[in-house]
Design an enzyme around this catalytic site. Structure first.
Site, mmCIF file in Angstrom:
data_model
loop_
_atom_site.group_PDB
_atom_site.id
_atom_site.type_symbol
_atom_site.label_atom_id
_atom_site.label_comp_id
_atom_site.label_asym_id
_atom_site.label_seq_id
_atom_site.Cartn_x
_atom_site.Cartn_y
_atom_site.Cartn_z
ATOM 1 N N LYS A 195 0.838 -1.203 0.000
ATOM 2 C CA LYS A 195 0.000 0.000 0.000
ATOM 3 C C LYS A 195 0.871 1.251 0.000
ATOM 4 C CE LYS A 195 -3.552 2.677 0.111
ATOM 5 N NZ LYS A 195 -4.667 2.654 1.060
ATOM 6 N N LYS A 246 -1.019 11.606 5.249
ATOM 7 C CA LYS A 246 -0.702 10.588 6.256
ATOM 8 C C LYS A 246 0.074 9.438 5.631
ATOM 9 C CE LYS A 246 -3.505 7.411 6.830
ATOM 10 N NZ LYS A 246 -3.736 6.030 6.323
#
Length: 303
Positions: A172, A240
């Protein structure tokens, strides 16, 4: 005789969790749902059990899925709120949030203490992919645990085993590095073309047929032209993820200059009040830096 479907507890009914829950209910899974803002569970109240706490949600579940905003929230829900402690033996915990690989490994160890399995399974595809059940799911865990998870995950999209626990989160991070950097490249390319007098919509159409064509150019390039920055994936989430990419790079002794530059641009975008804009809204920061606006010199964007 029809095989009984596992009972799923789904924690996190947000932008992604809502369509994912809908698809699981449509597939016939019995479900319990929980969310910090309880009102977000109300659309499912007639089809699923709504739990008051994360621990209550998972207590009788065969499979627990978390889809939460960041590592701190996952830690709060699973550990501080007692959900991990409440897992029943033999349960399977699937964390579909995007968290640090090290946190995934720690939560897997805590689940093992409860005789429960663990899979980290972050996703790519955004809210549209969630709605259409075609998420790209990057799974980390043992072959046995991922085999158990696969019938559930394949209701949501395509599941690929990446490797052991934590490997899904590493995939990811790789995905988000490519996404963030490519959004920056598309923003710069369209602004450059428009500033010189070209129609950015025509530029996008031409580039789609060539080597520069990509899903980012197709979808987010159109968002930029339309100035449609309603959040599919909010800029604060992209920021983030870029922070996690740089943290992981430092831990591995790597320098990633492109990721660092794009991180800085998203940091400025969020600081300038656009934390809830879609991550394609990085164009807004580029326009701010240059004191210009995409389409201002040619055919104007659709408002």
């Amino acid at each position: 005789m029809t095989k009984k479907l596992p009972h799923i507890a789904f924690l996190g009914i947000g932008l992604m969790g809502t369509p994912m829950t809908r698809n699981l209910l449509n597939a016939g899974f019995p479900m319990t749902v929980w969310n910090r803002t309880a009102s977000k569970c109300e659309p499912f109240a007639s089809e699923a059990t709504v739990a008051d706490t994360p621990a209550d949600a998972v207590r009788s579940a065969d499979v627990v899925i978390t889809m939460l905003e960041n590592s701190d929230v996952v830690e709060q829900v699973l550990v501080a709120s007692g959900a991990l402690e409440a897992l029943k033996p033999g349960a399977l915990l699937i964390d579909m949030s995007s968290v640090q690989p090290s946190l995934a490994r720690r939560h897997a160890a805590l689940a093992a203490e409860k005789d429960a399995g663990y899979v980290d399974a972050p996703v790519s595809g955004g809210t549209l992919g969630a709605q259409e059940a075609r998420l790209s799911i990057m799974a980390g865990g043992s072959e046995e645990d991922i085999s158990r998870a696969r019938p559930v995950l394949e209701v949501l999209g395509k599941c690929t085993r990446i490797g052991p626990v934590g490997a899904g989160q590493l995939a990811k991070l790789a995905n988000q590095a490519i996404v963030g950097i490519t959004i920056g490249a598309v923003s710069e390319a369209l602004l450059l073309a428009a500033k010189g007098g070209a129609d950015p919509a025509a530029v996008r159409e031409a580039l789609m047929g060539g080597f520069a064509g990509s899903r980012i150019l197709e979808l987010h390039g159109q968002r930029m032209i339309d100035r449609d920055f309603a959040p599919g994936a909010p800029a604060r989430i992209q920021l983030k993820d870029l922070r996690m990419i740089l943290d992981e790079a430092r831990a591995e002794g790597l320098t990633l200059p492109l990721s660092q530059q794009v991180h800085n641009e998203y940091l400025s975008l969020v600081a300038n009040g656009h934390s809830d804009a879609d991550h394609s809204g990085l164009l807004l920061e580029l326009e701010h830096i240059n004191g210009t606006r995409l389409g201002a010199t040619g055919p104007g964007p659709k408002e």
